[in-house]
Design a protein around this motif. Structure first.
Motif, PDB file in Angstrom:
ATOM      1  N   ALA A  22     -27.046  -3.855   0.824  1.00  0.00           N
ATOM      2  CA  ALA A  22     -26.224  -3.612  -0.372  1.00  0.00           C
ATOM      3  C   ALA A  22     -25.316  -2.396  -0.178  1.00  0.00           C
ATOM      4  CB  ALA A  22     -27.129  -3.415  -1.592  1.00  0.00           C
ATOM      5  N   ASP A  23     -25.876  -1.270   0.318  1.00  0.00           N
ATOM      6  CA  ASP A  23     -25.063  -0.071   0.547  1.00  0.00           C
ATOM      7  C   ASP A  23     -24.031  -0.314   1.638  1.00  0.00           C
ATOM      8  OD1 ASP A  23     -26.324   1.400  -1.379  1.00  0.00           O
ATOM      9  OD2 ASP A  23     -27.775   2.312  -0.015  1.00  0.00           O
ATOM     10  N   LEU A  24     -24.416  -1.092   2.651  1.00  0.00           N
ATOM     11  CA  LEU A  24     -23.492  -1.400   3.735  1.00  0.00           C
ATOM     12  C   LEU A  24     -22.257  -2.116   3.211  1.00  0.00           C
ATOM     13  CD1 LEU A  24     -22.829  -1.683   6.804  1.00  0.00           C
ATOM     14  CD2 LEU A  24     -24.084  -3.846   6.735  1.00  0.00           C
ATOM     15  N   HIS A  25     -22.447  -3.145   2.386  1.00  0.00           N
ATOM     16  CA  HIS A  25     -21.309  -3.924   1.906  1.00  0.00           C
ATOM     17  C   HIS A  25     -20.452  -3.112   0.952  1.00  0.00           C
ATOM     18  CE1 HIS A  25     -23.959  -7.617   2.910  1.00  0.00           C
ATOM     19  NE2 HIS A  25     -23.140  -7.350   3.906  1.00  0.00           N
ATOM     20  N   ARG A  26     -21.075  -2.281   0.125  1.00  0.00           N
ATOM     21  CA  ARG A  26     -20.286  -1.448  -0.791  1.00  0.00           C
ATOM     22  C   ARG A  26     -19.437  -0.438  -0.013  1.00  0.00           C
ATOM     23  NH1 ARG A  26     -25.463  -0.899  -3.583  1.00  0.00           N
ATOM     24  NH2 ARG A  26     -25.608  -2.467  -5.218  1.00  0.00           N
ATOM     25  N   LEU A  27     -20.055   0.229   0.999  1.00  0.00           N
ATOM     26  CA  LEU A  27     -19.309   1.206   1.790  1.00  0.00           C
ATOM     27  C   LEU A  27     -18.195   0.535   2.577  1.00  0.00           C
ATOM     28  CD1 LEU A  27     -18.853   4.021   2.884  1.00  0.00           C
ATOM     29  CD2 LEU A  27     -20.676   3.647   4.560  1.00  0.00           C
ATOM     30  N   ASP A  28     -18.466  -0.652   3.118  1.00  0.00           N
ATOM     31  CA  ASP A  28     -17.424  -1.346   3.883  1.00  0.00           C
ATOM     32  C   ASP A  28     -16.260  -1.723   2.975  1.00  0.00           C
ATOM     33  OD1 ASP A  28     -16.677  -2.680   6.504  1.00  0.00           O
ATOM     34  OD2 ASP A  28     -16.548  -4.388   5.125  1.00  0.00           O
ATOM     35  N   ARG A  29     -16.563  -2.163   1.764  1.00  0.00           N
ATOM     36  CA  ARG A  29     -15.499  -2.517   0.822  1.00  0.00           C
ATOM     37  C   ARG A  29     -14.644  -1.296   0.496  1.00  0.00           C
ATOM     38  NH1 ARG A  29     -18.530  -5.112  -2.442  1.00  0.00           N
ATOM     39  NH2 ARG A  29     -18.883  -3.443  -3.960  1.00  0.00           N
ATOM     40  N   LEU A  30     -15.298  -0.151   0.324  1.00  0.00           N
ATOM     41  CA  LEU A  30     -14.558   1.080   0.057  1.00  0.00           C
ATOM     42  C   LEU A  30     -13.685   1.461   1.251  1.00  0.00           C
ATOM     43  CD1 LEU A  30     -13.908   3.703  -1.459  1.00  0.00           C
ATOM     44  CD2 LEU A  30     -16.028   4.662  -0.546  1.00  0.00           C
ATOM     45  N   LEU A  31     -14.222   1.371   2.459  1.00  0.00           N
ATOM     46  CA  LEU A  31     -13.456   1.736   3.652  1.00  0.00           C
ATOM     47  C   LEU A  31     -12.266   0.811   3.866  1.00  0.00           C
ATOM     48  CD1 LEU A  31     -16.408   2.581   6.084  1.00  0.00           C
ATOM     49  CD2 LEU A  31     -14.908   4.185   4.895  1.00  0.00           C
ATOM     50  N   VAL A  32     -12.423  -0.476   3.527  1.00  0.00           N
ATOM     51  CA  VAL A  32     -11.291  -1.406   3.618  1.00  0.00           C
ATOM     52  C   VAL A  32     -10.169  -0.957   2.685  1.00  0.00           C
ATOM     53  CG1 VAL A  32     -10.535  -3.760   3.099  1.00  0.00           C
ATOM     54  CG2 VAL A  32     -12.650  -3.385   4.367  1.00  0.00           C
ATOM     55  N   GLU A  33     -10.546  -0.581   1.463  1.00  0.00           N
ATOM     56  CA  GLU A  33      -9.551  -0.118   0.510  1.00  0.00           C
ATOM     57  C   GLU A  33      -8.878   1.167   0.990  1.00  0.00           C
ATOM     58  OE1 GLU A  33      -7.267   0.317  -3.024  1.00  0.00           O
ATOM     59  OE2 GLU A  33      -8.219  -1.383  -2.021  1.00  0.00           O
ATOM     60  N   LEU A  34      -9.653   2.100   1.536  1.00  0.00           N
ATOM     61  CA  LEU A  34      -9.073   3.353   2.029  1.00  0.00           C
ATOM     62  C   LEU A  34      -8.147   3.104   3.210  1.00  0.00           C
ATOM     63  CD1 LEU A  34     -12.182   5.734   1.853  1.00  0.00           C
ATOM     64  CD2 LEU A  34     -10.295   5.531   0.230  1.00  0.00           C
ATOM     65  N   ASP A  35      -8.527   2.175   4.110  1.00  0.00           N
ATOM     66  CA  ASP A  35      -7.653   1.843   5.243  1.00  0.00           C
ATOM     67  C   ASP A  35      -6.329   1.274   4.765  1.00  0.00           C
ATOM     68  OD1 ASP A  35      -9.360   2.735   7.161  1.00  0.00           O
ATOM     69  OD2 ASP A  35     -10.128   0.771   7.752  1.00  0.00           O
ATOM     70  N   GLU A  36      -6.382   0.428   3.733  1.00  0.00           N
ATOM     71  CA  GLU A  36      -5.150  -0.157   3.209  1.00  0.00           C
ATOM     72  C   GLU A  36      -4.273   0.922   2.584  1.00  0.00           C
ATOM     73  OE1 GLU A  36      -2.225  -2.924   2.125  1.00  0.00           O
ATOM     74  OE2 GLU A  36      -3.803  -2.876   3.653  1.00  0.00           O
ATOM     75  N   ARG A  37      -4.891   1.854   1.873  1.00  0.00           N
ATOM     76  CA  ARG A  37      -4.113   2.945   1.294  1.00  0.00           C
ATOM     77  C   ARG A  37      -3.477   3.801   2.385  1.00  0.00           C
ATOM     78  NH1 ARG A  37      -5.017   3.706  -4.454  1.00  0.00           N
ATOM     79  NH2 ARG A  37      -3.663   5.509  -4.201  1.00  0.00           N
ATOM     80  N   ARG A  38      -4.225   4.063   3.462  1.00  0.00           N
ATOM     81  CA  ARG A  38      -3.657   4.836   4.579  1.00  0.00           C
ATOM     82  C   ARG A  38      -2.512   4.077   5.237  1.00  0.00           C
ATOM     83  NH1 ARG A  38      -8.987   7.207   5.313  1.00  0.00           N
ATOM     84  NH2 ARG A  38      -9.748   5.262   6.232  1.00  0.00           N
ATOM     85  N   ARG A  39      -2.655   2.750   5.380  1.00  0.00           N
ATOM     86  CA  ARG A  39      -1.583   1.958   6.000  1.00  0.00           C
ATOM     87  C   ARG A  39      -0.303   2.047   5.186  1.00  0.00           C
ATOM     88  NH1 ARG A  39       0.933  -2.820   5.735  1.00  0.00           N
ATOM     89  NH2 ARG A  39      -0.122  -3.331   3.768  1.00  0.00           N
ATOM     90  N   LEU A  40      -0.427   1.907   3.884  1.00  0.00           N
ATOM     91  CA  LEU A  40       0.760   1.994   3.032  1.00  0.00           C
ATOM     92  C   LEU A  40       1.358   3.396   3.060  1.00  0.00           C
ATOM     93  CD1 LEU A  40      -0.508  -0.066  -0.046  1.00  0.00           C
ATOM     94  CD2 LEU A  40       1.086  -0.807   1.746  1.00  0.00           C
ATOM     95  N   ALA A  41       0.469   4.409   3.102  1.00  0.00           N
ATOM     96  CA  ALA A  41       0.969   5.786   3.151  1.00  0.00           C
ATOM     97  C   ALA A  41       1.725   6.047   4.447  1.00  0.00           C
ATOM     98  CB  ALA A  41      -0.192   6.760   3.005  1.00  0.00           C
ATOM     99  N   ARG A  42       1.211   5.500   5.572  1.00  0.00           N
ATOM    100  CA  ARG A  42       1.919   5.694   6.845  1.00  0.00           C
ATOM    101  C   ARG A  42       3.279   5.021   6.818  1.00  0.00           C
ATOM    102  NH1 ARG A  42      -3.338   5.378   9.253  1.00  0.00           N
ATOM    103  NH2 ARG A  42      -3.166   3.111   9.371  1.00  0.00           N
ATOM    104  N   ILE A  43       3.357   3.807   6.255  1.00  0.00           N
ATOM    105  CA  ILE A  43       4.645   3.118   6.162  1.00  0.00           C
ATOM    106  C   ILE A  43       5.633   3.951   5.346  1.00  0.00           C
ATOM    107  CG2 ILE A  43       5.806   1.094   5.199  1.00  0.00           C
ATOM    108  CD1 ILE A  43       3.319  -0.535   5.893  1.00  0.00           C
TER     109      ILE A  43
END
Length: 674
Positions: free
Chosen positions: A625-646
């Motif tokens: 359960a903690d694994l999937h929640r943390l992975d979901r959060l990291l996916v969202e953070l990666d997407e935010r970083r990608r948009l910020a880099r663009i």
């Protein structure tokens, strides 16, 4: 000119600026246009006159430069012996060595025979001197240093410049020496017992012993040093003699089994051994011998290799020796950052504090501190000293002093454990950050992100845990142990040593493999910016394997770094390594989660190695359960970083287009204000 810069404690170009700007700057006395030489006295006078140096500081440094120039005329050890013997003789006679009359060396030999008839200090060295210029140089050095003790220490400070690098090979960083001196607390012992008896069984040149013995003038002490090398024994004996430690106040021997049973404080830097010759068994045997010599209430502070804090099987010979040492006498163990033995930056050390007695309330416990992930600073030295000195006193009240860097552990648990004494281990026992403060901070960060991008809401759902139970942990070595073990959660393999001539800076090539190495893992190069031609790579490395989608690439050189190869089929460049999650491991890791957990390692300034080997890193095994929640959060953070880099790239390019166009006159900015 580089020596002028060193003398004035400025950068080399500053001297060129002085020559250009100030007409009164001394003119070259000799040399040529490419290598001008200046009169030392004129330079010193100019620096003092213009307020750029103080006479008392610069005169001593000037004599040291003179010695550095003259050092090539004598072998380094002979020069050091001659200089220190002349300084010690001047201390004994309290008179100048060179009176300007012929036959000065003969008179000095007679004085040496008179003051050292048994030849225990300086007689042989004085008789071996043939350089008639040396006594005058020593006289100038003593005058500039305002005494023989200062002159002796200045010579010891520049021993490397005089060619005697072997005499400085074991010199410790000054901050580590300061920490040892604070833990020794020799002045407090002298106040309490009327005298301080300090011993060093591996004294070498006496650096550590001398620093620990800096007491007030009204505090009596006795120093005992052992130097198995007779040359070092005489050097140390002379060094102590010029510090007004009269006969009977110190003893310097050459017998390895020197008795230490009368000492209040024992300080020791265990002899260095190269990695291929080093044995942790031998190290613990030496430490056990020292602990056996501790009398009631005495303290020993030992600098040992960091191997003594590594993972050991409790049933192995080394594990049993360490267990016995911890149970019998150990009060504190400090793992230190790398680079504290500057001559050997790859040699990492730990500090062991042994004591034969402590209060009943603390029996069965010890302190463990690990600062290997941060540089040693004055603040950390003070905090560590306070932690250990207050904790080991009878009547210690944990409510009155909260430990800053150390953690109190039960000895029984430590001796049974096969774990390393590392930050990961300590994090399992020390109190975590206040969870309510962490939740409040996360809410502040959510608000900041919402204000930055109003149209993109983000809810982290970070809350205080109801159970506050820690997950099970394993080392990376345990998780990857045995290449054929199907129970492994992870597998690890090395990268390929790619010839630099094959690497191209041509991102986007369809006929090339992307290269992922330390530059990409550490964020110094963007992923995909470096490539290798496919045909050339396959021809040169037919057996090399490429990555798969989701592989995690990790490196510790030139600094710790980790990156996820989401696309896969890249060439992994040595010394980077690939971590791959097995089917069984997917219950506890995803690629993003594994990279996030691995990104906590660091390196200390001055060290040439990371604070831990990869195999020593501890990883928590999260629940599904903690694994999937943390992975979901990291996916969202990666997407935010990608948009910020663009956005950042677009802003940078837009600014460049506007600036360039306005500069060359091809573009203008329209006024839309009306």
């Amino acid at each position: 000119m580089p020596e002028i810069a060193e003398l004035a404690k400025v950068q080399r170009p500053v001297v060129s600026t002085w020559r250009r700007r100030y007409p009164e700057f001394p003119k070259p006395a000799s040399g040529d246009h490419t290598h001008p030489l200046f009169d030392a006295a004129e330079i010193a006078n100019w620096l003092v006159k213009t307020g750029r140096a103080k006479r008392r500081d610069i005169d001593g440094d000037l004599r040291l430069h003179t010695l550095g120039q003259l050092s090539g005329q004598l072998p380094p050890r002979s020069l050091m012996a001659a200089l220190t013997s002349l300084i010690a003789l001047r201390h004994c006679t309290d008179d100048k060595l060179d009176d300007g009359e012929p036959g000065a060396l003969g008179r000095l030999q007679e004085q040496a025979a008179e003051h050292d008839p048994a030849d225990e200090l300086l007689r042989s060295e004085i008789e071996a001197i043939r350089a008639a210029w040396l006594p005058r140089v020593v006289d100038e050095l003593v005058e500039a240093a305002y005494g023989t003790a200062g002159a002796y220490e200045k010579v010891m400070d520049i021993r490397e410049r005089l060619g005697a690098a072997d005499l400085a090979a074991d010199r410790l960083d000054p901050l580590l020496v300061r920490l040892i001196a604070k833990l020794a607390a020799a002045a407090a012992r002298a106040d309490r017992h009327g005298t301080a008896k300090i011993a060093d069984p591996y004294a070498g040149t006496g650096d550590l012993l001398l620093e620990v013995s800096r007491l007030r003038d009204d505090q009596p002490m006795h120093l005992t040093a052992c130097c198995t090398d007779p040359y070092l024994a005489r050097l140390t004996r002379r060094r102590l003699s010029v510090h007004d430690l009269h006969e009977g106040d110190f003893s310097v021997g050459t017998t390895p089994g020197l008795s230490l049973q009368q000492a209040d404080v024992i300080v020791a830097q265990l002899p260095y051994r190269a990695g291929e010759e080093r044995s942790v068994n031998d190290t613990f045997a030496l430490m056990s011998d020292l602990s056996a010599d501790l009398r009631q209430g005495a303290t020993a502070i030992i600098v040992a290799s960091a191997d003594t804090t590594a993972a050991l099987d409790p049933s192995s010979p080394a594990g049993r020796l360490r267990s016995d040492l911890i149970k019998d006498a150990t009060k504190a163990i400090i793992r230190l950052p790398g680079g504290l033995v500057p001559f050997r930056p790859g040699y990492e050390v730990a500090l062991w504090v042994l004591n034969s007695y402590y209060g009943d309330d603390l029996k069965g416990n010890l302190l463990v501190a690990d600062i290997s992930d941060q540089p040693l600073t004055d603040g950390i030295v003070d905090a560590l000293a306070i932690d250990i000195l207050t904790w080991r006193e009878p009547g210690y009240d944990p409510d009155a002093h909260r430990l800053s860097y150390a953690v109190q552990l039960p000895i029984a648990a430590v001796v049974r454990s096969s774990r390393t004494l590392t930050p990961r281990y300590l994090n399992l026992t020390e109190d975590p950050a206040d969870p309510y403060e962490q939740v409040a901070r996360s809410l502040d960060l959510e608000r900041m992100l919402q204000e930055a991008r109003p149209g993109r809401a983000m809810n982290l759902h970070i809350e205080v845990s109801g159970t506050r139970s820690r997950p099970r942990t394993e080392t990376l070595g345990q998780l990857t142990k045995g290449a054929r073990d199907k129970g492994n959660l992870l597998s690890m393999r090395r990268g390929t040593r790619v010839d630099a001539a094959l690497i191209r800076q041509q991102p986007g090539r369809a006929d090339a493999y992307s290269l992922i190495g330390p530059q990409e893992a550490c964020g110094r190069s963007r992923l995909g910016s470096r490539v290798v031609d496919r045909l050339e790579f396959e021809r040169h490395y037919p057996n090399a394997r490429r990555s798969l989608p989701g592989d995690v690439v990790i490196t510790t050189v030139p600094e710790p770094g980790v990156i996820v190869d989401h696309d896969g089929y890249s060439v992994i460049e040595f010394p980077a390594r690939v971590l791959r999650i097995s089917e069984l491991g997917r219950e506890h890791f995803t690629s993003r989660v594994l990279a996030a957990l691995l990104s906590r390692s660091s390196r200390t300034a001055g060290a040439i190695r990371p604070v831990q080997r990869l195999e020593e890193l501890w990883l928590p095994l999260l629940s599904p359960a903690d694994l999937h929640r943390l992975d979901r959060l990291l996916v969202e953070l990666d997407e935010r970083r990608r948009l910020a880099r663009i956005e950042l790239d677009a802003l940078a390019e837009l600014g460049q287009i506007a600036a360039t166009g306005l500069t060359d006159g091809t573009l203008t900015l329209a006024d839309h204000s009306t």
